[in-house]
Design an enzyme around this catalytic site. Structure first.
Site, PDB file in Angstrom:
ATOM      1  N   ASP A   1       1.097  -1.423   0.110  1.00 56.57           N
ATOM      2  CA  ASP A   1      -0.078  -0.365   0.329  1.00 56.57           C
ATOM      3  C   ASP A   1       0.678   1.224   0.220  1.00 56.57           C
ATOM      4  O   ASP A   1       2.292   1.462   0.226  1.00 56.57           O
ATOM      5  CB  ASP A   1      -1.165   0.035   1.307  1.00 56.57           C
ATOM      6  CG  ASP A   1      -0.553  -1.011   2.600  1.00 56.57           C
ATOM      7  OD1 ASP A   1       0.974   0.116   2.886  1.00 56.57           O
ATOM      8  OD2 ASP A   1      -1.330  -1.159   3.572  1.00 56.57           O
TER       9      ASP A   1
ATOM     10  N   ASP B   1      -8.034  -3.383  14.391  1.00 56.30           N
ATOM     11  CA  ASP B   1      -9.623  -3.792  13.538  1.00 56.30           C
ATOM     12  C   ASP B   1      -9.661  -4.684  12.709  1.00 56.30           C
ATOM     13  O   ASP B   1     -10.689  -5.764  12.198  1.00 56.30           O
ATOM     14  CB  ASP B   1     -10.330  -3.114  13.370  1.00 56.30           C
ATOM     15  CG  ASP B   1      -9.602  -2.940  11.851  1.00 56.30           C
ATOM     16  OD1 ASP B   1      -8.284  -3.133  11.661  1.00 56.30           O
ATOM     17  OD2 ASP B   1     -10.229  -1.344  11.410  1.00 56.30           O
TER      18      ASP B   1
ATOM     19  N   HIS C   1      -7.748  -5.299   9.836  1.00 55.39           N
ATOM     20  CA  HIS C   1      -7.284  -5.333   8.443  1.00 55.39           C
ATOM     21  C   HIS C   1      -6.152  -5.587   7.407  1.00 55.39           C
ATOM     22  O   HIS C   1      -5.849  -5.454   9.097  1.00 55.39           O
ATOM     23  CB  HIS C   1      -7.679  -3.002   9.004  1.00 55.39           C
ATOM     24  CG  HIS C   1      -6.514  -2.652   8.443  1.00 55.39           C
ATOM     25  ND1 HIS C   1      -6.936  -1.903   9.917  1.00 55.39           N
ATOM     26  CD2 HIS C   1      -5.513  -2.813   8.087  1.00 55.39           C
ATOM     27  CE1 HIS C   1      -5.715  -1.067  10.573  1.00 55.39           C
ATOM     28  NE2 HIS C   1      -5.149  -1.532   9.071  1.00 55.39           N
TER      29      HIS C   1
ATOM     30  N   GLU D   1      -9.719  -1.928   5.316  1.00 56.55           N
ATOM     31  CA  GLU D   1     -10.320  -1.744   6.405  1.00 56.55           C
ATOM     32  C   GLU D   1     -11.910  -2.970   6.506  1.00 56.55           C
ATOM     33  O   GLU D   1     -12.621  -3.398   5.407  1.00 56.55           O
ATOM     34  CB  GLU D   1     -10.960  -0.543   6.090  1.00 56.55           C
ATOM     35  CG  GLU D   1      -9.810   0.741   5.806  1.00 56.55           C
ATOM     36  CD  GLU D   1      -8.756   0.965   7.396  1.00 56.55           C
ATOM     37  OE1 GLU D   1      -8.963  -0.402   8.213  1.00 56.55           O
ATOM     38  OE2 GLU D   1      -8.435   1.578   7.406  1.00 56.55           O
TER      39      GLU D   1
END
Length: 266
Positions: free
Chosen positions: A72, A141, A143, A148
């Protein structure tokens, strides 16, 4: 899925680096047949990059015939910015090994046509056949990369809006100011990751414990994108002790017994 339960972040980094080196050396890459490696950024892989650099300097591995694709990159952050993933990768890894510049592939978050940039990235990955090993981390979380919660499990490289929680977590790299953290990023998709021959995810710290539990003991669920590993034929999760605190005792015991021979010598 394999789970490698270790004690510390340092051990996780050493195990991951050793695994990558073993894979590269067993592959015996050449200029015409390179080993294709997917790489992450952030705090989690730092111990792995440090160990890889040390192993390279000790003559245990060469990256001359390795091609890399990063997961990314932030959108709108100049690549020269110290917190761009371009800068991160060169500072922590590329500048210390023998990988040719032309073998390094990073998403361009400042591309004039973002959609074309994402399509071209996918096409370039396909031009090599596949990514042989994709290393990654995981967010609190769940990801992976910047996929996400509620990301499609079939998603490809695209632009994503970062959640507030992710931006708060990453603000530690931006003087603690969440307003300096970009709101958007380019990221490989969950489908891109699942296409890799092998996926290795590193998990560190008690704050990642729920994500690890979701990956290992939960159901496949797009709200925890790390759970997609259950769909992969060759997934490896390497974790430290604090991150295992939500796992059942019998789960941890099972994997400790299963991997006993593979966690020696760290």
């Amino acid at each position: 899925m394999r789970l490698i339960p270790l004690t510390s972040a340092e051990q996780v980094g050493k195990w991951a680096a050793r695994h990558i080196v073993n894979r590269i050396n067993a592959f015996k890459p050449t200029a015409d047949r390179p080993f294709v490696l997917g790489l992450p950024t952030g705090g989690t892989p730092l111990t792995a990059y440090k160990a890889l650099v040390e192993m390279h300097k000790a003559g245990q591995v060469s990256f001359k015939h390795v091609v890399t694709f990063n997961m990314d990159e932030y959108v709108g952050l100049p690549k020269e910015h110290p917190e761009s993933y371009h800068s991160f990768m060169h500072r922590n890894f590329f500048d210390h090994v023998d990988i040719p510049a032309e073998n390094i592939n990073l998403l361009n978050g400042n591309a004039p046509d973002i959609d074309a940039e994402c399509r071209n990235y996918e096409e370039k990955i396909r031009s090599y056949g596949k990514i042989h090993l994709f290393m990654g981390g995981v967010g609190n979380d769940g990801h992976i990369a910047f996929n996400e919660p509620a990301s499609s499990l079939a998603s490809r490289t695209r632009i994503k809006t970062l959640t507030h929680d992710t931006r708060v977590a990453n603000s530690r790299f931006f003087d603690g100011d969440v307003n300096q953290v970009p709101k958007y990023a380019l990221t490989v998709g969950v489908g891109t990751l699942l296409d890799a021959e092998e996926v290795m995810i590193l998990v560190l710290g008690h704050q990642k414990a729920q994500a690890l539990q979701a990956a290992v003991e939960g159901n496949v669920n797009h709200m925890w994108t790390i759970s997609c590993l259950q769909l992969h034929p060759k997934a490896v999760v390497v974790c430290d002790e604090p991150s295992t605190m939500e796992l059942k005792v019998k789960t941890l015991k099972y994997f400790n017994e299963l991997e006993a021979e593979n966690i020696k010598g760290l």
